[in-house]
Design a protein around this motif. Structure first.
Motif, PDB file in Angstrom:
ATOM      1  N   MET A   1     -15.270  22.927 -10.284  1.00  0.00           N
ATOM      2  CA  MET A   1     -15.250  24.323 -10.660  1.00  0.00           C
ATOM      3  C   MET A   1     -14.576  25.115  -9.556  1.00  0.00           C
ATOM      4  SD  MET A   1     -18.431  26.685 -12.017  1.00  0.00           S
ATOM      5  CE  MET A   1     -19.159  25.336 -12.847  1.00  0.00           C
ATOM      6  N   SER A   2     -13.825  26.128  -9.918  1.00  0.00           N
ATOM      7  CA  SER A   2     -13.080  26.902  -8.920  1.00  0.00           C
ATOM      8  C   SER A   2     -13.961  27.924  -8.226  1.00  0.00           C
ATOM      9  CB  SER A   2     -11.903  27.624  -9.590  1.00  0.00           C
ATOM     10  OG  SER A   2     -12.385  28.691 -10.382  1.00  0.00           O
ATOM     11  N   ALA A   3     -13.495  28.400  -7.057  1.00  0.00           N
ATOM     12  CA  ALA A   3     -14.240  29.415  -6.310  1.00  0.00           C
ATOM     13  C   ALA A   3     -14.354  30.690  -7.119  1.00  0.00           C
ATOM     14  CB  ALA A   3     -13.564  29.680  -4.968  1.00  0.00           C
ATOM     15  N   THR A   4     -13.333  31.009  -7.912  1.00  0.00           N
ATOM     16  CA  THR A   4     -13.356  32.219  -8.717  1.00  0.00           C
ATOM     17  C   THR A   4     -14.499  32.170  -9.716  1.00  0.00           C
ATOM     18  OG1 THR A   4     -10.971  32.442  -8.503  1.00  0.00           O
ATOM     19  CG2 THR A   4     -11.997  33.653 -10.289  1.00  0.00           C
ATOM     20  N   ALA A   5     -14.696  31.019 -10.350  1.00  0.00           N
ATOM     21  CA  ALA A   5     -15.741  30.898 -11.356  1.00  0.00           C
ATOM     22  C   ALA A   5     -17.129  30.913 -10.730  1.00  0.00           C
ATOM     23  CB  ALA A   5     -15.547  29.626 -12.164  1.00  0.00           C
ATOM     24  N   THR A   6     -17.255  30.446  -9.513  1.00  0.00           N
ATOM     25  CA  THR A   6     -18.571  30.350  -8.908  1.00  0.00           C
ATOM     26  C   THR A   6     -18.913  31.524  -7.996  1.00  0.00           C
ATOM     27  OG1 THR A   6     -17.707  29.037  -7.082  1.00  0.00           O
ATOM     28  CG2 THR A   6     -18.563  27.828  -8.972  1.00  0.00           C
ATOM     29  N   ASP A   7     -17.910  32.192  -7.436  1.00  0.00           N
ATOM     30  CA  ASP A   7     -18.196  33.267  -6.491  1.00  0.00           C
ATOM     31  C   ASP A   7     -17.067  34.298  -6.469  1.00  0.00           C
ATOM     32  OD1 ASP A   7     -19.008  34.904  -4.439  1.00  0.00           O
ATOM     33  OD2 ASP A   7     -19.441  33.288  -3.057  1.00  0.00           O
ATOM     34  N   PRO A   8     -17.073  35.233  -7.404  1.00  0.00           N
ATOM     35  CA  PRO A   8     -15.984  36.216  -7.474  1.00  0.00           C
ATOM     36  C   PRO A   8     -15.902  37.123  -6.247  1.00  0.00           C
ATOM     37  CG  PRO A   8     -17.697  36.743  -9.068  1.00  0.00           C
ATOM     38  CD  PRO A   8     -18.033  35.396  -8.478  1.00  0.00           C
ATOM     39  N   ILE A   9     -17.013  37.379  -5.583  1.00  0.00           N
ATOM     40  CA  ILE A   9     -16.995  38.238  -4.395  1.00  0.00           C
ATOM     41  C   ILE A   9     -16.256  37.531  -3.264  1.00  0.00           C
ATOM     42  CG2 ILE A   9     -18.419  39.376  -2.638  1.00  0.00           C
ATOM     43  CD1 ILE A   9     -20.522  39.784  -4.926  1.00  0.00           C
ATOM     44  N   ARG A  10     -16.596  36.290  -3.013  1.00  0.00           N
ATOM     45  CA  ARG A  10     -15.903  35.520  -1.968  1.00  0.00           C
ATOM     46  C   ARG A  10     -14.432  35.373  -2.318  1.00  0.00           C
ATOM     47  NH1 ARG A  10     -14.094  30.768   0.077  1.00  0.00           N
ATOM     48  NH2 ARG A  10     -14.789  30.223   2.172  1.00  0.00           N
ATOM     49  N   ASP A  11     -14.148  35.079  -3.568  1.00  0.00           N
ATOM     50  CA  ASP A  11     -12.766  34.912  -3.998  1.00  0.00           C
ATOM     51  C   ASP A  11     -11.961  36.192  -3.764  1.00  0.00           C
ATOM     52  OD1 ASP A  11     -10.694  33.302  -5.331  1.00  0.00           O
ATOM     53  OD2 ASP A  11     -10.831  34.873  -6.852  1.00  0.00           O
ATOM     54  N   TYR A  12     -12.521  37.337  -4.071  1.00  0.00           N
ATOM     55  CA  TYR A  12     -11.829  38.605  -3.854  1.00  0.00           C
ATOM     56  C   TYR A  12     -11.526  38.820  -2.372  1.00  0.00           C
ATOM     57  CZ  TYR A  12     -10.839  43.541  -3.424  1.00  0.00           C
ATOM     58  OH  TYR A  12     -10.247  44.741  -3.089  1.00  0.00           O
ATOM     59  N   ILE A  13     -12.500  38.572  -1.524  1.00  0.00           N
ATOM     60  CA  ILE A  13     -12.299  38.773  -0.086  1.00  0.00           C
ATOM     61  C   ILE A  13     -11.234  37.823   0.446  1.00  0.00           C
ATOM     62  CG2 ILE A  13     -13.407  38.525   2.183  1.00  0.00           C
ATOM     63  CD1 ILE A  13     -15.912  39.775   0.825  1.00  0.00           C
ATOM     64  N   VAL A  14     -11.260  36.582   0.018  1.00  0.00           N
ATOM     65  CA  VAL A  14     -10.244  35.628   0.456  1.00  0.00           C
ATOM     66  C   VAL A  14      -8.860  36.081  -0.022  1.00  0.00           C
ATOM     67  CG1 VAL A  14      -9.380  33.263   0.142  1.00  0.00           C
ATOM     68  CG2 VAL A  14     -11.800  33.663   0.640  1.00  0.00           C
ATOM     69  N   GLN A  15      -8.760  36.448  -1.277  1.00  0.00           N
ATOM     70  CA  GLN A  15      -7.474  36.836  -1.854  1.00  0.00           C
ATOM     71  C   GLN A  15      -6.924  38.119  -1.224  1.00  0.00           C
ATOM     72  OE1 GLN A  15      -7.644  37.360  -6.085  1.00  0.00           O
ATOM     73  NE2 GLN A  15      -5.571  38.139  -6.205  1.00  0.00           N
ATOM     74  N   GLU A  16      -7.766  39.113  -1.040  1.00  0.00           N
ATOM     75  CA  GLU A  16      -7.305  40.421  -0.572  1.00  0.00           C
ATOM     76  C   GLU A  16      -7.219  40.563   0.943  1.00  0.00           C
ATOM     77  OE1 GLU A  16      -6.121  42.982  -2.467  1.00  0.00           O
ATOM     78  OE2 GLU A  16      -6.271  41.532  -4.099  1.00  0.00           O
ATOM     79  N   PHE A  17      -8.080  39.872   1.669  1.00  0.00           N
ATOM     80  CA  PHE A  17      -8.156  40.083   3.116  1.00  0.00           C
ATOM     81  C   PHE A  17      -7.779  38.864   3.951  1.00  0.00           C
ATOM     82  CE2 PHE A  17     -11.260  42.959   1.123  1.00  0.00           C
ATOM     83  CZ  PHE A  17     -10.689  44.176   1.486  1.00  0.00           C
ATOM     84  N   LEU A  18      -7.766  37.683   3.344  1.00  0.00           N
ATOM     85  CA  LEU A  18      -7.470  36.466   4.097  1.00  0.00           C
ATOM     86  C   LEU A  18      -6.342  35.668   3.464  1.00  0.00           C
ATOM     87  CD1 LEU A  18     -11.120  35.286   4.833  1.00  0.00           C
ATOM     88  CD2 LEU A  18      -9.524  36.335   6.449  1.00  0.00           C
ATOM     89  N   ALA A  19      -5.501  36.308   2.678  1.00  0.00           N
ATOM     90  CA  ALA A  19      -4.425  35.608   1.977  1.00  0.00           C
ATOM     91  C   ALA A  19      -3.580  34.807   2.963  1.00  0.00           C
ATOM     92  CB  ALA A  19      -3.562  36.599   1.219  1.00  0.00           C
ATOM     93  N   GLY A  20      -3.432  33.529   2.679  1.00  0.00           N
ATOM     94  CA  GLY A  20      -2.618  32.659   3.517  1.00  0.00           C
ATOM     95  C   GLY A  20      -3.309  32.153   4.766  1.00  0.00           C
ATOM     96  N   GLU A  21      -4.549  32.536   4.982  1.00  0.00           N
ATOM     97  CA  GLU A  21      -5.284  32.088   6.169  1.00  0.00           C
ATOM     98  C   GLU A  21      -6.366  31.099   5.762  1.00  0.00           C
ATOM     99  OE1 GLU A  21      -6.470  35.005   8.985  1.00  0.00           O
ATOM    100  OE2 GLU A  21      -4.923  36.407   8.332  1.00  0.00           O
ATOM    101  N   ASP A  22      -6.846  30.341   6.715  1.00  0.00           N
ATOM    102  CA  ASP A  22      -7.914  29.381   6.468  1.00  0.00           C
ATOM    103  C   ASP A  22      -9.227  30.140   6.280  1.00  0.00           C
ATOM    104  OD1 ASP A  22      -9.589  27.217   6.301  1.00  0.00           O
ATOM    105  OD2 ASP A  22      -9.427  26.685   8.418  1.00  0.00           O
TER     106      ASP A  22
END
Length: 86
Positions: free
Chosen positions: A1-22
């Motif tokens: 299962m993808s991170a988006t399906a399991t945790d939309p809050i974490r996914d948003y933060i990764v996408q918007e604030f950590l794009a391209g970073e580990d």
């Protein structure tokens, strides 16, 4: 299962604030404010996203950074403000 399906809050933060970073260090207790992952402008974007995503009126969302310090803090707020959303 993808991170988006399991945790939309974490996914948003990764996408918007950590794009391209580990994002491996982004645990539930990672301090988003102190680490400057989320700065003051980012906090406004995060609050807006929470309002739109979970249908919480902006007037009902606290503006103090402490409410958004960690993923756990954000999830706790969303669960209290919009229980059916989490």
């Amino acid at each position: 299962m993808s991170a988006t399906a399991t945790d939309p809050i974490r996914d948003y933060i990764v996408q918007e604030f950590l794009a391209g970073e580990d994002a491996a260090d982004l645990t539930d207790d990672f301090d988003l404010i102190e680490s400057t992952v989320v700065n003051s402008l980012g906090l406004v974007r995060l609050i807006s996203w929470i309002s739109e995503t979970y249908g919480i009126p902006v007037d009902d969302i606290p503006l103090e950074p402490a409410a958004y310090r960690t993923l756990a803090d954000i999830r706790r707020f969303v669960a209290e403000a919009a229980p059916a959303a989490v």
